[in-house]
Design a protein around this motif. Sequence first.
Motif, PDB file in Angstrom:
ATOM      1  N   LEU A 182      32.688  -0.594  13.028  1.00  0.00           N
ATOM      2  CA  LEU A 182      32.059  -0.957  14.302  1.00  0.00           C
ATOM      3  C   LEU A 182      33.085  -1.160  15.413  1.00  0.00           C
ATOM      4  O   LEU A 182      32.765  -1.708  16.473  1.00  0.00           O
ATOM      5  N   TRP A 183      34.292  -0.715  15.206  1.00  0.00           N
ATOM      6  CA  TRP A 183      35.410  -0.970  16.124  1.00  0.00           C
ATOM      7  C   TRP A 183      35.082  -0.580  17.564  1.00  0.00           C
ATOM      8  O   TRP A 183      35.494  -1.258  18.504  1.00  0.00           O
ATOM      9  N   SER A 184      34.333   0.486  17.763  1.00  0.00           N
ATOM     10  CA  SER A 184      34.016   0.970  19.113  1.00  0.00           C
ATOM     11  C   SER A 184      32.586   0.640  19.528  1.00  0.00           C
ATOM     12  O   SER A 184      32.096   1.177  20.519  1.00  0.00           O
ATOM     13  N   THR A 185      31.921  -0.249  18.788  1.00  0.00           N
ATOM     14  CA  THR A 185      30.530  -0.599  19.078  1.00  0.00           C
ATOM     15  C   THR A 185      30.437  -1.990  19.704  1.00  0.00           C
ATOM     16  O   THR A 185      30.874  -2.973  19.099  1.00  0.00           O
ATOM     17  N   PRO A 186      29.885  -2.130  20.918  1.00  0.00           N
ATOM     18  CA  PRO A 186      29.752  -3.441  21.564  1.00  0.00           C
ATOM     19  C   PRO A 186      28.831  -4.365  20.773  1.00  0.00           C
ATOM     20  O   PRO A 186      27.855  -3.919  20.157  1.00  0.00           O
ATOM     21  N   GLU A 187      29.111  -5.650  20.823  1.00  0.00           N
ATOM     22  CA  GLU A 187      28.302  -6.631  20.106  1.00  0.00           C
ATOM     23  C   GLU A 187      26.850  -6.606  20.575  1.00  0.00           C
ATOM     24  O   GLU A 187      25.924  -6.772  19.780  1.00  0.00           O
ATOM     25  N   SER A 188      26.642  -6.389  21.867  1.00  0.00           N
ATOM     26  CA  SER A 188      25.281  -6.386  22.396  1.00  0.00           C
ATOM     27  C   SER A 188      24.436  -5.293  21.752  1.00  0.00           C
ATOM     28  O   SER A 188      23.234  -5.475  21.525  1.00  0.00           O
ATOM     29  N   GLU A 189      25.045  -4.158  21.434  1.00  0.00           N
ATOM     30  CA  GLU A 189      24.306  -3.063  20.800  1.00  0.00           C
ATOM     31  C   GLU A 189      24.021  -3.365  19.328  1.00  0.00           C
ATOM     32  O   GLU A 189      23.003  -2.912  18.791  1.00  0.00           O
ATOM     33  N   VAL A 190      24.903  -4.111  18.688  1.00  0.00           N
ATOM     34  CA  VAL A 190      24.657  -4.506  17.300  1.00  0.00           C
ATOM     35  C   VAL A 190      23.422  -5.404  17.237  1.00  0.00           C
ATOM     36  O   VAL A 190      22.539  -5.221  16.396  1.00  0.00           O
ATOM     37  N   ARG A 191      23.367  -6.365  18.140  1.00  0.00           N
ATOM     38  CA  ARG A 191      22.213  -7.283  18.181  1.00  0.00           C
ATOM     39  C   ARG A 191      20.929  -6.509  18.495  1.00  0.00           C
ATOM     40  O   ARG A 191      19.877  -6.735  17.878  1.00  0.00           O
ATOM     41  N   LEU A 192      21.010  -5.571  19.434  1.00  0.00           N
ATOM     42  CA  LEU A 192      19.842  -4.787  19.809  1.00  0.00           C
ATOM     43  C   LEU A 192      19.360  -3.920  18.647  1.00  0.00           C
ATOM     44  O   LEU A 192      18.162  -3.763  18.431  1.00  0.00           O
ATOM     45  N   TRP A 193      20.303  -3.367  17.888  1.00  0.00           N
ATOM     46  CA  TRP A 193      19.943  -2.564  16.715  1.00  0.00           C
ATOM     47  C   TRP A 193      19.116  -3.386  15.728  1.00  0.00           C
ATOM     48  O   TRP A 193      18.096  -2.916  15.218  1.00  0.00           O
ATOM     49  N   ALA A 194      19.547  -4.608  15.462  1.00  0.00           N
ATOM     50  CA  ALA A 194      18.830  -5.467  14.517  1.00  0.00           C
ATOM     51  C   ALA A 194      17.429  -5.781  15.015  1.00  0.00           C
ATOM     52  O   ALA A 194      16.464  -5.773  14.244  1.00  0.00           O
ATOM     53  N   VAL A 195      17.289  -6.051  16.319  1.00  0.00           N
ATOM     54  CA  VAL A 195      15.985  -6.405  16.891  1.00  0.00           C
ATOM     55  C   VAL A 195      15.052  -5.198  16.898  1.00  0.00           C
ATOM     56  O   VAL A 195      13.895  -5.281  16.471  1.00  0.00           O
ATOM     57  N   LEU A 196      15.529  -4.057  17.384  1.00  0.00           N
ATOM     58  CA  LEU A 196      14.687  -2.866  17.504  1.00  0.00           C
ATOM     59  C   LEU A 196      14.205  -2.361  16.145  1.00  0.00           C
ATOM     60  O   LEU A 196      13.099  -1.826  16.027  1.00  0.00           O
ATOM     61  N   ASN A 197      15.048  -2.536  15.115  1.00  0.00           N
ATOM     62  CA  ASN A 197      14.691  -2.028  13.791  1.00  0.00           C
ATOM     63  C   ASN A 197      14.112  -3.092  12.878  1.00  0.00           C
ATOM     64  O   ASN A 197      13.851  -2.836  11.704  1.00  0.00           O
ATOM     65  N   ASP A 198      13.937  -4.313  13.428  1.00  0.00           N
ATOM     66  CA  ASP A 198      13.367  -5.429  12.668  1.00  0.00           C
ATOM     67  C   ASP A 198      14.118  -5.638  11.349  1.00  0.00           C
ATOM     68  O   ASP A 198      13.514  -5.806  10.290  1.00  0.00           O
ATOM     69  N   VAL A 199      15.446  -5.619  11.445  1.00  0.00           N
ATOM     70  CA  VAL A 199      16.293  -5.815  10.275  1.00  0.00           C
ATOM     71  C   VAL A 199      16.563  -7.302  10.099  1.00  0.00           C
ATOM     72  O   VAL A 199      16.876  -8.010  11.065  1.00  0.00           O
ATOM     73  N   LYS A 200      16.462  -7.774   8.889  1.00  0.00           N
ATOM     74  CA  LYS A 200      16.706  -9.199   8.610  1.00  0.00           C
ATOM     75  C   LYS A 200      18.207  -9.472   8.692  1.00  0.00           C
ATOM     76  O   LYS A 200      19.009  -8.928   7.934  1.00  0.00           O
TER      77      LYS A 200
END
Length: 278
Positions: A182-200
């Motif tokens: 995840l070196w080039s992935t912003p934290e905000s996008e990580v959080r959004l990924w979890a929310v959009l995909n309903d990942v626990k």
Amino acid sequence: MDVQEFNHRIMGRIRGLIEGHELIKPGEHIAVALSGGKDSVLTLHALSDLRSDLDFELTAITVDEGIGGYRSEGVMVARENAELLGVELIERSFRDEFNFELDRVTDRFSSPCIPCGVFRRWILNRTAREIGASKIATGHNMDDEIQSFIMSLARGDVRKFSKFGPELQRIHRAMVPRIKPLWSTPESEVRLWAVLNDVKVHLDSCPYSDLSMRSRIRDFLNHLESEKQGVKLRVMESLSRTFLPLSETEGLRECLRCGEPSSGDKCKACEFLELIKS
């Protein structure tokens, strides 16, 4: 936002980083440091999606530090995600390895994050080596990398500059190299990924995190980002263009007590254990 389009973008960036830097080679055994937080969970899901295409073995390791009211939920989330993806999960704890929990020894140190990081890395490295893992994948995202660099700069700790970049090379035969998908992935996008995909995921912050320098630097960078969007990305791009990672110059040896890699006769984990027992 279209979920499929977003997933394609974020997973494509992760895959591009892994392939571009050759972080994972065919036949390797990758151990994911799985805390249950959003970053490590995304790392597990991304690598699980890629393991058949890139032909590598995948195992997850979770470490229970012994933080009351916090870590148990993260461990539970780690179990659920590992089971969902069909990935073996190995569970370790400070209690089993060192006969204490972090909550019981925090008064011995200026910040609980100091012993926590040392003991957690010790357990991860030893466990990964025991299972024959060739690399440890951590959930460090772009924000984490910027924060770590600024912390090292503020402390004048130039040796830590060798840890900049998506891959840490093997500097001792007993040290399992680290990679950061995840070196080039912003934290905000990580959080959004979890929310959009309903990942626990476990979204609670560690109760000790506010005591660390990293917390203050994170808040400062987030404040700048809120005033001028794109600041963190530009900082990362500047570091990537102009900064040449230093090599680890101080040779490592084996700790005389536990045999793990150490820059001195005893590793930090064993030094801290003596301090705690005394």
